[in-house]
Design an enzyme around this catalytic site. Structure first.
Site, PDB file in Angstrom:
ATOM      1  N   ARG A  38      -7.319 -17.073 -74.086  1.00  0.00           N
ATOM      2  CA  ARG A  38      -8.460 -17.260 -72.829  1.00  0.00           C
ATOM      3  C   ARG A  38      -9.207 -18.368 -73.235  1.00  0.00           C
ATOM      4  O   ARG A  38      -9.869 -19.745 -72.344  1.00  0.00           O
ATOM      5  CB  ARG A  38      -9.526 -15.958 -72.466  1.00  0.00           C
ATOM      6  N   LYS A 199       0.294   3.689 -62.208  1.00  0.00           N
ATOM      7  CA  LYS A 199      -0.174   4.755 -60.717  1.00  0.00           C
ATOM      8  C   LYS A 199      -0.473   4.191 -59.413  1.00  0.00           C
ATOM      9  O   LYS A 199      -1.303   2.914 -59.297  1.00  0.00           O
ATOM     10  CB  LYS A 199      -1.434   5.524 -60.748  1.00  0.00           C
ATOM     11  N   GLY A 356      -3.291  -7.238 -66.769  1.00  0.00           N
ATOM     12  CA  GLY A 356      -2.723  -7.814 -68.491  1.00  0.00           C
ATOM     13  C   GLY A 356      -1.879  -6.490 -68.774  1.00  0.00           C
ATOM     14  O   GLY A 356      -1.215  -7.230 -70.253  1.00  0.00           O
ATOM     15  N   GLY A 379      -8.929  -9.002 -62.960  1.00  0.00           N
ATOM     16  CA  GLY A 379      -9.326  -7.309 -61.757  1.00  0.00           C
ATOM     17  C   GLY A 379      -9.372  -9.176 -60.718  1.00  0.00           C
ATOM     18  O   GLY A 379      -8.683  -8.041 -59.475  1.00  0.00           O
TER      19      GLY A 379
END
Length: 398
Positions: A38, A199, A356, A379
């Site tokens: 980053r 999930k 991620g 996100g």
């Protein structure tokens, strides 16, 4: 794509105080930064501004201190790492507003770089409090946002400041927005999306948005088990959200109505225990043993995924196809990633990936550098894929 101003629109920067929002929320273990990706991503913007004589004031958050000054979440130790990556001196101020910040900014010369303390040490940051944004703005003449990964949050340093100072997108933000536009905004068709991970419940909005926008949606990872079970297939002890059958059937119906092909595995690699190099076998998805779990998609399924990648002109990828962290259940993810990288290198495919686990999986396959764009935003990338507004981006629209 919405119009937004970039560094190309900034002419005379000499002596200007530029408040530059960056993402320095890097992984740290035992007090040491373990991944500088980053920092490397924002280095070009910092160095370009500094090189043009601006006084570059870095705003960033680190961790979740919940509005309190938590010493373990200070950006102080990160300043040295930023300095090392930039190969340029970086000073540090013990607060992002008030006297400490004002004095440090006043002491700057043209081209200097200053990192201010964690913006989240103030509760008003996450509240997007106007008074706090004004306190930040006092130290700047221009605002540049280069933190796409924080753009899904309407915080004072990501959204509020853009209302108070002339606002621009940094080079990383610019590259991200251009890549995302190629991915789902105005893509070249056919568009294929690969969505994996554990999930379905965490990606319902994502799936519902994608079936309306892509030509084929490949489902992998533990999510595939939930789709198979909803079709009445016994998935044994595989990770599965059986209570989501109605939701999953609804997504299938939406895909059919939108003309989106839903690509599920036809075979899988199963094992009795979740560990590296566990005894495994490849079976048809209709023949998963009752005491086994599917940990990767099988070779026939990989061939199907790769065939869809070959047909595509645009690929959007989020989430691995199997339990890539442990061999041999990384085979499908590695094979598909390398095939996508080959197609990209040959100029046949625009490939955009993010999230991620996705970044880790592509690094594991050794192909992250070969994709058109790999987003380090977790996100924000997901919310963009879900079709949700991103406050930190929307406010930059000219």
């Amino acid at each position: 794509m919405p119009a937004f101003k970039t560094l190309d629109d900034l002419t005379d920067l000499s002596g200007k105080r530029v408040l530059l929002r960056v993402d320095l929320n890097v992984p740290v273990k035992d007090g040491k930064v373990t991944d500088t990706t980053r920092i490397e991503r924002v280095a070009p913007t910092i160095l370009e501004l500094s090189g043009k004589g601006a006084r570059v004031i870095l705003l960033a958050h680190f961790g979740r201190p919940d509005g309190k000054a938590v010493p373990s979440m200070s950006l102080g130790p990160i300043a040295g790492v930023v300095e090392s990556v930039l190969d340029h001196r970086v000073d540090f101020a013990a607060d992002c507003i008030g006297e400490a910040a004002r004095e440090a900014v006043a002491a700057m010369d043209n081209g200097d770089v200053l990192l201010l303390e964690n913006t989240r040490f103030h509760a008003d940051e996450e509240k997007n409090d106007r008074g706090f944004a004004e306190a930040l703005a006092k130290n700047g003449d221009i605002y540049v946002n280069d933190a796409f990964s924080a753009a899904h949050r309407a915080h004072a340093s990501t959204e509020g400041l853009a209302h108070l100072l002339p606002a621009y997108a940094g080079r990383t933000m610019q590259a991200e927005l251009i890549a995302l536009e190629k991915g789902l905004g105005k893509p070249t068709r056919p568009v294929v999306a690969i969505v994996g991970g554990a999930k379905v419940s965490s990606k319902i909005d994502l799936l519902k948005n994608l079936v309306k926008k892509v030509d084929a949606l490949v489902i992998g990872g533990g999510m595939a088990n939930t789709f198979l079970a909803a079709r009445g297939i016994d998935v044994g002890k595989s990770l599965c959200e059986h209570d989501l059958a109605v939701t999953v059937n609804g997504i299938e119906a939406e895909a059919t109505a939108a003309g989106c092909a839903l690509v599920l595995p036809v075979d899988g690699v199963v094992a009795r225990e979740f560990k590296a190099n566990a005894d495994s076998e490849t079976v048809d998805v209709t023949a998963i043993p009752a005491d086994a779990m599917m940990l990767d998609i099988g070779p026939k399924s990989v061939a199907s995924v790769n065939a869809w990648i070959s047909k595509a002109h645009t690929l959007v990828w989020n989430g691995p196809l199997g339990a890539f962290e442990i061999p041999p259940f990384d085979a499908a993810t590695v094979s598909a990633a390398r095939h996508a990288a080959r197609c990209t290198s040959e100029g046949l495919l625009v490939s955009v990936a993010g999230g991620g686990d996705t970044v880790s999986a592509l690094n594991h396959a050794g192909v992250a550098e070969s994709f058109t764009y790999v987003s380090t935003a977790g996100g924000a990338f997901l919310e963009w894929m879900e079709g949700k507004p991103l406050p930190g981006v929307d406010v930059l629209e000219a």
